[in-house]
Design a protein around this motif. Structure first.
Motif, PDB file in Angstrom:
ATOM      1  N   TRP A  12       0.828  -1.211   0.000  1.00 53.17           N
ATOM      2  CA  TRP A  12       0.000   0.000   0.000  1.00 53.17           C
ATOM      3  C   TRP A  12       0.863   1.262   0.000  1.00 53.17           C
ATOM      4  O   TRP A  12       0.371   2.353  -0.237  1.00 53.17           O
ATOM      5  N   MET A  13       2.148   1.101   0.306  1.00 58.66           N
ATOM      6  CA  MET A  13       3.072   2.227   0.349  1.00 58.66           C
ATOM      7  C   MET A  13       3.817   2.332  -0.977  1.00 58.66           C
ATOM      8  O   MET A  13       4.127   1.327  -1.600  1.00 58.66           O
ATOM      9  N   THR A  14       4.123   3.540  -1.388  1.00 57.71           N
ATOM     10  CA  THR A  14       4.929   3.697  -2.595  1.00 57.71           C
ATOM     11  C   THR A  14       6.354   3.214  -2.314  1.00 57.71           C
ATOM     12  O   THR A  14       6.813   3.224  -1.161  1.00 57.71           O
ATOM     13  N   CYS A  18       8.642   3.564   1.182  1.00 56.86           N
ATOM     14  CA  CYS A  18       9.296   2.408   1.792  1.00 56.86           C
ATOM     15  C   CYS A  18      10.788   2.659   2.006  1.00 56.86           C
ATOM     16  O   CYS A  18      11.346   2.313   3.051  1.00 56.86           O
ATOM     17  N   VAL A  19      11.439   3.270   1.031  1.00 58.07           N
ATOM     18  CA  VAL A  19      12.866   3.567   1.158  1.00 58.07           C
ATOM     19  C   VAL A  19      13.103   4.536   2.311  1.00 58.07           C
ATOM     20  O   VAL A  19      14.036   4.359   3.114  1.00 58.07           O
ATOM     21  N   GLU A  20      12.275   5.555   2.413  1.00 62.06           N
ATOM     22  CA  GLU A  20      12.418   6.524   3.512  1.00 62.06           C
ATOM     23  C   GLU A  20      12.331   5.828   4.866  1.00 62.06           C
ATOM     24  O   GLU A  20      13.148   6.078   5.774  1.00 62.06           O
ATOM     25  N   LEU A  21      11.356   4.943   5.024  1.00 61.50           N
ATOM     26  CA  LEU A  21      11.184   4.242   6.296  1.00 61.50           C
ATOM     27  C   LEU A  21      12.285   3.213   6.521  1.00 61.50           C
ATOM     28  O   LEU A  21      12.731   3.010   7.653  1.00 61.50           O
ATOM     29  N   ALA A  22      12.747   2.580   5.451  1.00 60.56           N
ATOM     30  CA  ALA A  22      13.818   1.588   5.576  1.00 60.56           C
ATOM     31  C   ALA A  22      15.118   2.228   6.043  1.00 60.56           C
ATOM     32  O   ALA A  22      15.830   1.682   6.897  1.00 60.56           O
ATOM     33  N   VAL A  44       6.052  -6.146  -4.467  1.00 59.45           N
ATOM     34  CA  VAL A  44       7.006  -5.562  -3.525  1.00 59.45           C
ATOM     35  C   VAL A  44       8.452  -5.595  -4.004  1.00 59.45           C
ATOM     36  O   VAL A  44       9.310  -4.942  -3.405  1.00 59.45           O
ATOM     37  N   ILE A  45       8.763  -6.332  -5.048  1.00 59.24           N
ATOM     38  CA  ILE A  45      10.167  -6.479  -5.434  1.00 59.24           C
ATOM     39  C   ILE A  45      10.842  -5.145  -5.751  1.00 59.24           C
ATOM     40  O   ILE A  45      11.980  -4.917  -5.323  1.00 59.24           O
ATOM     41  N   PRO A  46      10.207  -4.216  -6.480  1.00 58.79           N
ATOM     42  CA  PRO A  46      10.881  -2.926  -6.696  1.00 58.79           C
ATOM     43  C   PRO A  46      11.226  -2.206  -5.396  1.00 58.79           C
ATOM     44  O   PRO A  46      12.340  -1.692  -5.236  1.00 58.79           O
ATOM     45  N   ALA A  47      10.292  -2.185  -4.453  1.00 60.31           N
ATOM     46  CA  ALA A  47      10.556  -1.516  -3.181  1.00 60.31           C
ATOM     47  C   ALA A  47      11.614  -2.260  -2.378  1.00 60.31           C
ATOM     48  O   ALA A  47      12.486  -1.645  -1.747  1.00 60.31           O
TER      49      ALA A  47
END
Length: 337
Positions: A12-14, A18-22, A44-47
């Motif tokens: 559900w997240m862009t 996801c990168v910001e949170l990771a 999810v693979i791109p994220a």
């Protein structure tokens, strides 16, 4: 016992979010990220790949892939490549998915336990660099081998489980069992007992780990955090005890709560009638199903899961300011790790 702490992200997240949170999770010292691939949401693979490139230490897992829309051979191909990309930080979780959603794509979900057994056996062999010939009830392989060498020959496979048959299979074959949101610490104790009951059939030398998911609201203002968590939990109960629920899944969610099913039915009826979750969801339910409140509350919830046999608690930060809550909880966790 190992004490680990992770964070759940989802489709559900862009990928950018996801990168910001990771990156923040890596900075906070979290052990793992787990990506939920929601049926028909963003793949999810791109994220996952972007987060692997953007981080240094945190493990990045997929929880879960299901083999009905991604054959075991493809799972091994993708996870082997992701493990290379992340220098051995890519973790795999598998599960059967949500059958009634998969049926929209005419994907067969018959024999889910057999499908999980076949998937683990095929993926484990491929990730070990073997040529796999395997005759399964759902998935098979004939002289199948990856065209590259995976970097970890003893690659861990995690399995999402709720029913007793599934939990016992995880006890036989999987490196870890993954326990879903809306499951009590009592449910987890039951799962540990189920896995211990098949210890004589276990194919791996090490005991299976236990990973537990839970929603999280962590703030210095205890009442604010707990009330927000009531709203989150109320929504989860509405879905799981409403149209998405079955008698079996409802029983799993109630297992270990020491509360009668009538209690949950009454909570559902009140919420369905429009009563506010802050007036319906009591502290007993919050403590059974969430990591919520101030630092002391969250650490107490973390300890409840550890006492139940969990080695890794994976939370979803459900508030509007997850970066702030992540930093707040990371500081508190330093006292326990």
């Amino acid at each position: 016992m190992t004490r680990r702490f992770g964070m759940r992200l989802d489709g559900w997240m862009t990928p950018q979010r996801c990168v910001e949170l990771a990156v923040a999770a890596d900075s906070c010292g979290f052990d793992a990220l787990w990506f939920a691939e929601n049926t028909y949401g963003r793949g999810v693979i791109p994220a996952v790949a972007a987060c692997m490139v953007a981080t240094k230490k945190v493990e990045v897992g997929i929880g879960v892939f299901n083999p009905f829309n991604r054959h075991p051979s493809l799972i091994a191909m993708e996870m082997g490549a992701l493990d290379e990309l992340s220098n051995g930080r890519a973790n795999l979780g598998i599960g059967t998915g949500v059958a009634k959603l998969l049926k929209h794509a005419h994907l067969g979900t018959d024999k889910p336990i057999a499908a999980m057994r076949d998937t683990i056996n095929i993926v484990r062999g491929l990730m070990a660099g073997e040529t796999v010939t395997y005759e399964g009830k759902v998935f098979s392989a004939d002289r199948l081998k990856l065209e590259f060498d995976p970097i970890r020959k003893d690659y861990p496979i995690h399995m999402a489980s709720m029913g007793d048959q599934s939990i016992r299979l995880a006890g036989e074959l999987a490196d870890a069992v993954m326990i879903s949101n809306l499951c009590t610490p009592g449910f987890t104790r039951h799962a540990v007992e189920m896995m211990a009951s098949v210890a004589d059939k276990r194919v791996l030398p090490r005991k299976p780990k236990v990973i537990q998911y839970a929603p999280c609201v962590a703030r210095a203002d205890r009442q604010e955090a707990r009330n927000f968590a009531r709203t989150i939990l109320g929504g989860m109960i509405m879905r799981s005890f409403g149209l998405e629920g079955t008698p079996q899944t409802k029983a799993w969610h109630a297992l270990g709560s020491n509360l009668p099913m009538d209690y949950f039915d009454e909570v559902f009826r009140k919420l369905e009638a429009g009563e506010k979750a802050v007036d319906v969801i009591d502290d007993t339910l919050l403590d059974l199903y969430t990591v919520s409140g101030n630092a002391d509350d969250c650490l107490a919830a973390y300890q409840r899961y550890l006492d139940a046999g969990v080695e890794e608690v994976v939370v979803t930060f459900r508030g509007p300011e997850p970066l702030k809550e992540m930093a707040y909880l990371a500081d508190a966790l330093k006292t326990m790790r």
